[in-house]
Design a protein around this motif. Structure first.
Motif, PDB file in Angstrom:
ATOM      1  N   SER A  44      50.427 -98.884  -9.961  1.00 19.76           N
ATOM      2  CA  SER A  44      51.092 -99.436 -11.139  1.00 19.76           C
ATOM      3  C   SER A  44      50.429 -98.807 -12.357  1.00 19.76           C
ATOM      4  CB  SER A  44      50.970-100.967 -11.180  1.00 19.76           C
ATOM      5  OG  SER A  44      49.649-101.363 -11.512  1.00 19.76           O
ATOM      6  N   PRO A  45      50.997 -98.986 -13.552  1.00 15.42           N
ATOM      7  CA  PRO A  45      50.400 -98.348 -14.731  1.00 15.42           C
ATOM      8  C   PRO A  45      48.938 -98.726 -14.960  1.00 15.42           C
ATOM      9  CG  PRO A  45      52.605 -99.096 -15.251  1.00 15.42           C
ATOM     10  CD  PRO A  45      52.284 -99.638 -13.894  1.00 15.42           C
ATOM     11  N   ASN A  46      48.511 -99.918 -14.537  1.00 12.74           N
ATOM     12  CA  ASN A  46      47.132-100.339 -14.807  1.00 12.74           C
ATOM     13  C   ASN A  46      46.325-100.558 -13.529  1.00 12.74           C
ATOM     14  OD1 ASN A  46      48.374-102.664 -13.882  1.00 12.74           O
ATOM     15  ND2 ASN A  46      47.353-104.018 -15.338  1.00 12.74           N
ATOM     16  N   THR A  47      46.756 -99.958 -12.410  1.00 14.74           N
ATOM     17  CA  THR A  47      46.064-100.158 -11.132  1.00 14.74           C
ATOM     18  C   THR A  47      46.041 -98.852 -10.333  1.00 14.74           C
ATOM     19  OG1 THR A  47      46.901-102.430 -11.052  1.00 14.74           O
ATOM     20  CG2 THR A  47      45.995-101.532  -9.011  1.00 14.74           C
ATOM     21  N   PHE A  48      44.879 -98.550  -9.755  1.00 12.70           N
ATOM     22  CA  PHE A  48      44.842 -97.505  -8.734  1.00 12.70           C
ATOM     23  C   PHE A  48      43.919 -97.948  -7.610  1.00 12.70           C
ATOM     24  CE2 PHE A  48      41.180 -96.216 -11.323  1.00 12.70           C
ATOM     25  CZ  PHE A  48      40.263 -95.756 -10.403  1.00 12.70           C
ATOM     26  N   GLU A  49      44.077 -97.326  -6.447  1.00  9.64           N
ATOM     27  CA  GLU A  49      43.322 -97.693  -5.253  1.00  9.64           C
ATOM     28  C   GLU A  49      42.711 -96.441  -4.625  1.00  9.64           C
ATOM     29  OE1 GLU A  49      46.011 -99.841  -2.732  1.00  9.64           O
ATOM     30  OE2 GLU A  49      46.405-101.402  -4.231  1.00  9.64           O
ATOM     31  N   TYR A  50      41.680 -96.647  -3.833  1.00  8.17           N
ATOM     32  CA  TYR A  50      41.060 -95.524  -3.138  1.00  8.17           C
ATOM     33  C   TYR A  50      40.407 -96.028  -1.850  1.00  8.17           C
ATOM     34  CZ  TYR A  50      36.468 -97.078  -4.957  1.00  8.17           C
ATOM     35  OH  TYR A  50      35.333 -97.790  -5.239  1.00  8.17           O
ATOM     36  N   ALA A 265      54.029 -98.420  -3.855  1.00  7.03           N
ATOM     37  CA  ALA A 265      54.271 -97.950  -5.216  1.00  7.03           C
ATOM     38  C   ALA A 265      55.777 -97.939  -5.443  1.00  7.03           C
ATOM     39  CB  ALA A 265      53.690 -96.552  -5.416  1.00  7.03           C
ATOM     40  N   THR A 266      56.207 -98.316  -6.655  1.00  8.42           N
ATOM     41  CA  THR A 266      57.625 -98.425  -6.983  1.00  8.42           C
ATOM     42  C   THR A 266      57.890 -97.790  -8.338  1.00  8.42           C
ATOM     43  OG1 THR A 266      57.755-100.509  -5.777  1.00  8.42           O
ATOM     44  CG2 THR A 266      59.570-100.010  -7.266  1.00  8.42           C
TER      45      THR A 266
END
Length: 397
Positions: A44-50, A265-266
């Motif tokens: 999302s615009p304010n979230t990332f994952e790793y 992701a969308t």
């Protein structure tokens, strides 16, 4: 005696490995561990994952008791908000290990996570050449979004993205292992230490993609949720899944990971169209196309960006007519017929006609009319009379 040994890992990323020996001074040839930070995705615009992966790169069987790591972020990542660093899941085989405790230290822009050491019997075997996911993590800012085209992991040396060394207030990449057999325990962290026998155990760490490389992972809102649409002209290739879309719509992509913590992701995609139009205008004397004046008929191309931001091409097939203004000087006797009219007096007369749509021409007639006349008079002569070059000997009219 401890010595440092620098090695090159992955994309020319300089890392250093250190074997912290237990009090027994245990040393075993053929033991090495790789910690990998990978599968970065913006959900999302304010979230990332790793993901955090651990690989037993040696030839000796190991058992994992606990682990920790630290990652250094680029200043400004908060984008005016605050950062949270959350553990999502790990491979099911690690169920016996203590939980992952994670946090973010704002003053030093530092992501960290750690576990305590598992008690004897709860450690998890890592076979030689085996790769295991020890954590999937989520990084989120309370701001509406991360900065656009932002490299989240510090690309400015000497600060390295992966915390390799001990530093106040920061967590170093560490794994605590036991050898099986004979069961001796030792910690592996980011600086290599040569044992007395000349062998060492070490932890190397890499990030994929390399933040210092030519194509780092950038936070660019490539996976925006519905409500934050992406507009594209003609087509859009989504970097998340490599798919190209030519129609507007809401599209989703699910990342499937072992351990039961899939991420989706969308995007809300609006495809705007480039436009290609043809016109066939007529003009009198000249026509202006894309700021250029043309005085002859022909095909002219006008390219511009339309109101929705897409390229537009207009083909203009122009027909240029030419107006004229002419004067005719004419002299006639008694009367003159012109353009269906008969004129008996001198004067200026005009006639207007269309030379093409909207293009008039004018002809001006400068007419001089000369009038004929007749008269009579009586002459008496003796024997003969000459008049108008003729000689007359008889009376008459």
């Amino acid at each position: 005696m401890k010595t440092n040994k620098w090695i090159t890992i992955g994309k020319a990323l300089l890392l250093c490995c250190f074997m912290f020996l237990s009090s027994s001074g245990y040393s075993q040839a053929g033991t090495a561990v790789l910690m990998t930070f990978t599968n970065l995705v913006q959900t999302s615009p304010n979230t990332f994952e790793y993901d955090v992966l651990v690989t037993n790169t040696g030839i000796t069987s190991l058992a994992l008791r606990g682990y920790s790591w630290g990652l250094n972020c680029t200043p400004g990542i908060e984008n005016g908000g605050t950062i949270s660093h959350t553990f999502l899941c790990r491979d099911p085989i690690f169920v016996t290990l203590p939980p992952v405790i994670s946090a973010y230290t704002a003053p030093t822009f530092h992501l960290r996570a750690t576990t305590t050491n598992a008690p004897a019997g709860n450690e998890v075997a890592l076979s030689a050449s085996g790769t295991y996911r020890v954590a999937r993590m989520r990084v989120k800012t309370t701001a509406a979004s991360f900065p656009l085209n932002f490299n989240p992991f510090n690309p400015v040396l000497p600060v390295t993205p992966i915390q390799q060394v001990v530093a106040p207030g920061k967590t170093q990449c560490v794994t605590t292992m036991i050898i099986t057999p004979p069961g001796s325990s030792f910690a592996v962290n980011g600086i290599a230490n040569a044992a007395a026998s000349g062998t060492y155990q070490g932890l190397s760490s890499i990030m994929i993609p390399d933040p210092l490389g030519p194509n780092p992972f950038l936070l660019n809102c490539s996976a925006c949720p519905p409500g934050a649409p992406i507009n594209a002209c003609g087509s859009y290739t989504w970097a998340v899944n490599g798919q190209t879309y030519t129609n507007s719509g809401i599209y989703s992509h699910t990342y499937t990971f072992p351990g039961g913590c899939d991420s989706t992701a969308t995007i809300n995609l609006t495809i705007l169209q480039n436009s290609f139009t043809t016109s066939n205008p007529t003009a009198c004397d000249s026509i202006i196309v894309n700021g250029v004046t043309y005085t002859t008929s022909g095909t002219y191309i006008d390219s511009f960006t339309n109101a929705i931001g897409c390229d537009s091409v207009v083909t203009v097939n122009a027909t240029v007519y030419h107006s004229s203004n002419t004067t005719i000087n004419q002299t006639a006797c008694d009367a003159y017929s012109w353009n269906g009219q008969t004129y008996t007096t001198s004067g200026f007369y005009s006639h207007t006609f269309t030379n093409g749509p909207g293009c008039d021409s004018v002809v001006l007639l400068n007419l001089i009319i000369k009038l004929s006349s007749s008269s009579s008079f009586s002459i008496t002569a003796c024997d003969v009379y000459s008049w108008n070059t003729q000689t007359y000997t008889n009376s008459g009219t």
